[in-house]
Design a protein around this motif. Structure first.
Motif, mmCIF file in Angstrom:
data_model
loop_
_atom_site.group_PDB
_atom_site.id
_atom_site.type_symbol
_atom_site.label_atom_id
_atom_site.label_comp_id
_atom_site.label_asym_id
_atom_site.label_seq_id
_atom_site.Cartn_x
_atom_site.Cartn_y
_atom_site.Cartn_z
ATOM 1 N N GLY A 112 -2.423 -0.666 -5.057
ATOM 2 C CA GLY A 112 -1.684 -0.541 -6.502
ATOM 3 C C GLY A 112 -0.329 -1.323 -6.430
ATOM 4 O O GLY A 112 0.126 -1.604 -7.615
ATOM 5 N N CYS A 113 0.234 -1.783 -5.312
ATOM 6 C CA CYS A 113 1.236 -2.531 -5.338
ATOM 7 C C CYS A 113 1.323 -3.930 -5.590
ATOM 8 O O CYS A 113 0.248 -4.740 -5.260
ATOM 9 N N PRO A 114 2.148 -4.578 -6.613
ATOM 10 C CA PRO A 114 1.792 -5.702 -7.015
ATOM 11 C C PRO A 114 2.001 -6.905 -5.898
ATOM 12 O O PRO A 114 3.344 -6.570 -5.131
ATOM 13 N N PRO A 115 1.154 -7.945 -5.575
ATOM 14 C CA PRO A 115 1.287 -8.545 -4.499
ATOM 15 C C PRO A 115 2.475 -9.425 -4.277
ATOM 16 O O PRO A 115 3.114 -9.503 -2.940
ATOM 17 N N ASP A 116 3.164 -9.758 -5.264
ATOM 18 C CA ASP A 116 4.465 -10.513 -5.109
ATOM 19 C C ASP A 116 5.713 -9.880 -4.840
ATOM 20 O O ASP A 116 6.460 -10.185 -4.235
ATOM 21 N N ARG A 117 5.544 -8.523 -4.961
ATOM 22 C CA ARG A 117 6.798 -7.577 -4.753
ATOM 23 C C ARG A 117 6.572 -7.221 -3.040
ATOM 24 O O ARG A 117 7.688 -7.249 -2.281
ATOM 25 N N VAL A 118 5.352 -6.779 -2.573
ATOM 26 C CA VAL A 118 5.475 -6.611 -1.246
ATOM 27 C C VAL A 118 5.339 -7.707 -0.144
ATOM 28 O O VAL A 118 5.570 -7.349 0.662
ATOM 29 N N ALA A 119 5.281 -8.921 -0.732
ATOM 30 C CA ALA A 119 5.469 -10.032 0.108
ATOM 31 C C ALA A 119 6.821 -10.567 0.281
ATOM 32 O O ALA A 119 7.143 -11.395 1.094
ATOM 33 N N GLN A 120 7.859 -9.880 -0.544
ATOM 34 C CA GLN A 120 9.355 -10.250 -0.364
ATOM 35 C C GLN A 120 9.947 -9.196 0.726
ATOM 36 O O GLN A 120 10.277 -8.389 0.764
ATOM 37 N N VAL A 121 9.931 -9.978 2.027
ATOM 38 C CA VAL A 121 10.411 -9.241 3.180
ATOM 39 C C VAL A 121 11.902 -9.566 3.662
ATOM 40 O O VAL A 121 12.349 -10.631 3.189
ATOM 41 N N ARG A 122 12.477 -8.517 4.132
ATOM 42 C CA ARG A 122 14.024 -8.584 4.423
ATOM 43 C C ARG A 122 14.067 -9.963 5.237
ATOM 44 O O ARG A 122 13.240 -10.208 6.092
ATOM 45 N N ASP A 172 14.693 7.219 10.813
ATOM 46 C CA ASP A 172 13.821 6.521 11.803
ATOM 47 C C ASP A 172 13.395 5.174 11.325
ATOM 48 O O ASP A 172 12.979 4.242 12.357
ATOM 49 N N LEU A 173 13.339 4.968 9.933
ATOM 50 C CA LEU A 173 12.778 3.984 9.223
ATOM 51 C C LEU A 173 13.731 2.805 8.885
ATOM 52 O O LEU A 173 14.638 2.992 8.269
ATOM 53 N N THR A 174 13.471 1.461 9.219
ATOM 54 C CA THR A 174 14.294 0.461 8.726
ATOM 55 C C THR A 174 13.196 -0.248 7.649
ATOM 56 O O THR A 174 12.250 -0.808 8.010
ATOM 57 N N VAL A 175 13.610 -0.376 6.542
ATOM 58 C CA VAL A 175 12.903 -1.091 5.263
ATOM 59 C C VAL A 175 12.659 -2.474 5.627
ATOM 60 O O VAL A 175 13.652 -3.142 5.759
ATOM 61 N N LEU A 176 11.435 -2.819 5.399
ATOM 62 C CA LEU A 176 11.399 -4.321 5.353
ATOM 63 C C LEU A 176 10.641 -4.886 4.007
ATOM 64 O O LEU A 176 11.138 -6.166 3.815
ATOM 65 N N ALA A 177 10.209 -4.154 3.371
ATOM 66 C CA ALA A 177 9.861 -4.629 2.025
ATOM 67 C C ALA A 177 9.744 -3.266 0.891
ATOM 68 O O ALA A 177 9.200 -2.263 1.582
ATOM 69 N N GLU A 178 9.980 -3.190 -0.078
ATOM 70 C CA GLU A 178 9.851 -2.082 -1.052
ATOM 71 C C GLU A 178 9.882 -2.738 -2.456
ATOM 72 O O GLU A 178 10.262 -3.622 -2.864
ATOM 73 N N HIS A 179 9.172 -1.504 -3.308
ATOM 74 C CA HIS A 179 9.029 -2.085 -4.837
ATOM 75 C C HIS A 179 9.120 -0.573 -5.554
ATOM 76 O O HIS A 179 8.385 0.388 -4.807
ATOM 77 N N HIS A 180 9.630 -0.176 -6.422
ATOM 78 C CA HIS A 180 9.920 0.787 -7.060
ATOM 79 C C HIS A 180 9.692 0.676 -8.619
ATOM 80 O O HIS A 180 10.195 -0.226 -9.291
ATOM 81 N N THR A 181 8.762 1.217 -9.159
ATOM 82 C CA THR A 181 8.215 1.083 -10.617
ATOM 83 C C THR A 181 9.430 1.411 -11.629
ATOM 84 O O THR A 181 10.326 2.258 -11.213
ATOM 85 N N THR A 182 9.582 0.871 -12.636
ATOM 86 C CA THR A 182 10.753 1.060 -13.563
ATOM 87 C C THR A 182 9.885 1.290 -15.107
ATOM 88 O O THR A 182 8.997 0.723 -15.240
ATOM 89 N N PRO A 183 10.527 2.067 -16.005
ATOM 90 C CA PRO A 183 11.896 2.571 -15.926
ATOM 91 C C PRO A 183 11.893 3.877 -15.163
ATOM 92 O O PRO A 183 12.992 4.492 -14.922
ATOM 93 N N TYR A 184 10.880 4.508 -14.980
ATOM 94 C CA TYR A 184 10.961 5.939 -14.770
ATOM 95 C C TYR A 184 10.707 6.423 -13.296
ATOM 96 O O TYR A 184 10.689 7.582 -12.647
ATOM 97 N N GLY A 185 10.196 5.229 -12.468
ATOM 98 C CA GLY A 185 10.273 5.492 -10.966
ATOM 99 C C GLY A 185 8.911 6.310 -10.786
ATOM 100 O O GLY A 185 9.134 7.123 -9.817
ATOM 101 N N SER A 186 7.750 6.113 -11.422
ATOM 102 C CA SER A 186 6.737 7.050 -11.049
ATOM 103 C C SER A 186 5.979 6.429 -9.693
ATOM 104 O O SER A 186 5.420 7.468 -9.016
ATOM 105 N N HIS A 187 6.368 5.335 -9.384
ATOM 106 C CA HIS A 187 5.581 4.926 -7.992
ATOM 107 C C HIS A 187 6.729 4.255 -6.905
ATOM 108 O O HIS A 187 7.473 3.609 -7.567
ATOM 109 N N SER A 188 6.611 4.391 -5.955
ATOM 110 C CA SER A 188 7.196 3.638 -4.739
ATOM 111 C C SER A 188 6.228 3.033 -3.523
ATOM 112 O O SER A 188 5.197 4.100 -3.009
ATOM 113 N N TYR A 189 6.472 2.003 -3.181
ATOM 114 C CA TYR A 189 5.997 1.286 -2.335
ATOM 115 C C TYR A 189 6.576 0.752 -1.360
ATOM 116 O O TYR A 189 7.662 -0.066 -1.438
ATOM 117 N N VAL A 190 6.433 1.068 0.010
ATOM 118 C CA VAL A 190 7.388 0.712 1.098
ATOM 119 C C VAL A 190 6.643 0.376 2.259
ATOM 120 O O VAL A 190 5.753 1.048 2.690
#
Length: 255
Positions: A100-110, A30-48
């Motif tokens: 906790g999501c970095p502001p610059d990452r969540v501002a990048q919208v499709r 049901d979900l269409t992703v508009l913005a996302e950020h996934h931490t690296t290198p181990y992928g501990s957090h996802s923000y969508v």
């Protein structure tokens, strides 16, 4: 950026009952992703941030933009899952930044999502996104049929006068643009009366006329900075999860 979403939780267990319930309430198809950020290198957090098409089949006026935070404890093979719905993208971005999501990452919208029509819209969008806990959301409404609009009724904790604020967003699907305006009211009843009646212009916040020039100047500077900082090829998707989940027909008009 992937249109379908897999949080890669198959080998993990929910850390608590709330996380289990929150994860089960969302179906990735049901979900269409508009913005996302996934931490690296181990992928501990996802923000969508995503548009939930299933909401268009439910209660009229319900918010359709969902903000999601997933935190994985890879040492324990567990995860926590939080989600919350918002009428507009900027309030969803604000929630993720506060979590906790970095502001610059969540501002990048499709690239094909609604674009601001003017500098004041751009400035208000930024103000909401970066406002922290300033606005307490009281209520909202989403209409995805013509005329397309959403409103969010809030209490502005920094306002000494007319603390009830309405953020009215009007969308043009053909042009894929949106306009945001802010209204100020002494109390919630006055704001709701205006939303029901609409026979007078949206009341401007106190001191708005005197601040208009500086607001627009700041918005123009922000537009310039945003344009120069946005990658032409779109958001970085190197660490974005993907999946092959089937999708239901899109009956909404947001996307």
């Amino acid at each position: 950026m992937s249109n379908e979403l897999d949080f890669h939780l198959a080998d993990l267990e929910p850390a608590d009952a709330d996380s289990e319930d929150a994860e089960q309430r969302l179906w990735s198809g049901d979900l269409t992703v508009l913005a996302e950020h996934h931490t690296t290198p181990y992928g501990s957090h996802s923000y969508v941030i995503a548009h939930d098409r299933s909401v268009t089949w439910g209660v009229p006026g319900a918010p359709q933009i969902v903000a999601i935070k997933v935190a994985r404890d890879l040492s324990l093979n567990t995860f926590t899952f939080e989600s919350t719905y918002h009428a507009t993208l900027s309030f969803a971005q604000n929630w993720l930044i506060e979590h906790g999501c970095p502001p610059d990452r969540v501002a990048q919208v499709r690239w094909d999502f609604m674009k601001p029509t003017d500098d004041l819209t751009l400035w208000l969008d930024q103000q909401i996104r970066e406002s922290g806990a300033r606005y307490e959301v009281i209520d909202s409404w989403t209409s995805d049929s013509d005329p397309c609009e959403t409103w969010t009724l809030t209490r502005d904790s920094s306002a000494s006068q007319a603390p009830i604020r309405v953020f009215l967003e009007e969308g043009n699907h053909e042009a894929r643009t949106c306009t945001i305006r802010e209204g100020a009211f002494d109390d919630e009843a006055a704001a709701r009366n205006w939303l029901d009646d609409r026979s007078s212009p949206l009341p401007q916040p106190p001191g708005y006329r005197g601040e208009a020039a500086s607001r627009l100047a700041r918005a123009a500077l922000y537009r310039s900075a945003s344009t120069s900082a946005t990658p032409k090829a779109g958001p970085d998707t190197r660490h974005a999860p993907s999946a092959g989940t089937a999708q239901r027909p899109n009956r909404g008009k947001w996307l």
